[in-house]
Design a protein around this motif. Sequence first.
Motif, PDB file in Angstrom:
ATOM      1  N   SER A   3       6.556 -13.327  14.583  1.00  0.00           N
ATOM      2  CA  SER A   3       6.224 -12.110  13.339  1.00  0.00           C
ATOM      3  C   SER A   3       7.258 -12.039  12.393  1.00  0.00           C
ATOM      4  O   SER A   3       8.291 -12.240  12.423  1.00  0.00           O
ATOM      5  N   LEU A   4       6.616 -11.481  11.389  1.00  0.00           N
ATOM      6  CA  LEU A   4       7.448 -10.696  10.269  1.00  0.00           C
ATOM      7  C   LEU A   4       6.729  -9.668   9.621  1.00  0.00           C
ATOM      8  O   LEU A   4       5.476  -9.271   9.927  1.00  0.00           O
ATOM      9  N   ARG A   5       7.509  -8.465   9.333  1.00  0.00           N
ATOM     10  CA  ARG A   5       7.055  -7.415   8.692  1.00  0.00           C
ATOM     11  C   ARG A   5       7.370  -7.246   7.061  1.00  0.00           C
ATOM     12  O   ARG A   5       8.726  -7.329   6.919  1.00  0.00           O
ATOM     13  N   LEU A   6       6.567  -7.357   6.127  1.00  0.00           N
ATOM     14  CA  LEU A   6       6.870  -7.238   4.722  1.00  0.00           C
ATOM     15  C   LEU A   6       6.624  -5.740   4.349  1.00  0.00           C
ATOM     16  O   LEU A   6       5.900  -5.097   4.979  1.00  0.00           O
ATOM     17  N   SER A   7       7.561  -5.319   3.429  1.00  0.00           N
ATOM     18  CA  SER A   7       7.462  -4.141   2.830  1.00  0.00           C
ATOM     19  C   SER A   7       7.194  -4.152   1.307  1.00  0.00           C
ATOM     20  O   SER A   7       7.862  -4.904   0.784  1.00  0.00           O
ATOM     21  N   CYS A   8       6.661  -2.850   0.881  1.00  0.00           N
ATOM     22  CA  CYS A   8       6.616  -2.775  -0.634  1.00  0.00           C
ATOM     23  C   CYS A   8       6.873  -1.383  -1.053  1.00  0.00           C
ATOM     24  O   CYS A   8       6.153  -0.628  -0.628  1.00  0.00           O
ATOM     25  N   THR A   9       8.013  -1.290  -1.779  1.00  0.00           N
ATOM     26  CA  THR A   9       8.186  -0.065  -2.287  1.00  0.00           C
ATOM     27  C   THR A   9       7.944  -0.077  -3.652  1.00  0.00           C
ATOM     28  O   THR A   9       7.770  -1.002  -4.310  1.00  0.00           O
ATOM     29  N   ALA A  10       7.211   1.361  -4.257  1.00  0.00           N
ATOM     30  CA  ALA A  10       6.973   1.636  -5.535  1.00  0.00           C
ATOM     31  C   ALA A  10       7.185   2.905  -6.001  1.00  0.00           C
ATOM     32  O   ALA A  10       7.707   3.840  -5.428  1.00  0.00           O
ATOM     33  N   SER A  11       7.140   2.958  -7.462  1.00  0.00           N
ATOM     34  CA  SER A  11       7.466   4.430  -7.803  1.00  0.00           C
ATOM     35  C   SER A  11       6.367   5.185  -7.202  1.00  0.00           C
ATOM     36  O   SER A  11       5.269   4.869  -7.298  1.00  0.00           O
ATOM     37  N   GLU A  12       6.491   6.599  -7.129  1.00  0.00           N
ATOM     38  CA  GLU A  12       5.519   7.759  -7.026  1.00  0.00           C
ATOM     39  C   GLU A  12       4.431   7.543  -7.826  1.00  0.00           C
ATOM     40  O   GLU A  12       3.544   7.657  -7.571  1.00  0.00           O
ATOM     41  N   ARG A  13       4.915   7.502  -9.126  1.00  0.00           N
ATOM     42  CA  ARG A  13       3.824   7.491 -10.296  1.00  0.00           C
ATOM     43  C   ARG A  13       2.654   6.264 -10.148  1.00  0.00           C
ATOM     44  O   ARG A  13       1.855   6.420 -10.232  1.00  0.00           O
ATOM     45  N   THR A  14       3.492   5.146  -9.608  1.00  0.00           N
ATOM     46  CA  THR A  14       2.600   3.709  -9.631  1.00  0.00           C
ATOM     47  C   THR A  14       1.534   3.904  -8.462  1.00  0.00           C
ATOM     48  O   THR A  14       0.359   3.581  -8.572  1.00  0.00           O
ATOM     49  N   VAL A  15       2.258   4.627  -7.356  1.00  0.00           N
ATOM     50  CA  VAL A  15       1.063   4.500  -6.071  1.00  0.00           C
ATOM     51  C   VAL A  15       0.326   5.680  -5.842  1.00  0.00           C
ATOM     52  O   VAL A  15      -0.853   5.685  -5.166  1.00  0.00           O
ATOM     53  N   ARG A  16       0.495   6.946  -6.525  1.00  0.00           N
ATOM     54  CA  ARG A  16      -0.335   8.053  -6.418  1.00  0.00           C
ATOM     55  C   ARG A  16      -1.667   7.871  -6.446  1.00  0.00           C
ATOM     56  O   ARG A  16      -2.241   7.481  -7.590  1.00  0.00           O
ATOM     57  N   ASN A  17      -2.358   7.831  -5.779  1.00  0.00           N
ATOM     58  CA  ASN A  17      -4.016   8.082  -5.688  1.00  0.00           C
ATOM     59  C   ASN A  17      -4.434   6.485  -5.865  1.00  0.00           C
ATOM     60  O   ASN A  17      -5.480   6.265  -6.119  1.00  0.00           O
ATOM     61  N   SER A  18      -3.557   5.642  -5.635  1.00  0.00           N
ATOM     62  CA  SER A  18      -3.813   4.120  -5.578  1.00  0.00           C
ATOM     63  C   SER A  18      -4.045   3.430  -4.207  1.00  0.00           C
ATOM     64  O   SER A  18      -3.309   3.719  -3.220  1.00  0.00           O
TER      65      SER A  18
END
Length: 121
Positions: free
Chosen positions: A16-31
Amino acid sequence: VQLQAYGGGLVQAGGSLRLSCTASERTVRNSAMAWFRQAPGKEREFVAFITWSGVNTVYADPVKGRFTISRDIAKNTVYLQMNSLKPEDTAVYYCAATKTPAIVAEMYDYWGQGTQVTVSS
């Protein structure tokens, strides 16, 4: 950098592996957020997406029952938990964001840099 993917590595088949992806709040809002992957010599392919609310998820057939996508809105982070990994899961995994949930890469506006996942047999 608007999206940052990490968590890839080398794992044996069945692991098993767990990937993570962080983003700016502006990028992911309502996305909606998604994971795609690209193996050497192959086209980039859809893996999974999750809507902004987190209520709806869609998976590609090859990963159904093995992978789980989730998100933490407070942390602006999306995850891909990958279980029962197979050698054919070996690829560079990319996270992406879109205002229009879709399974085609062309609908995504923002992309992370990719993280390598290698599954040995």
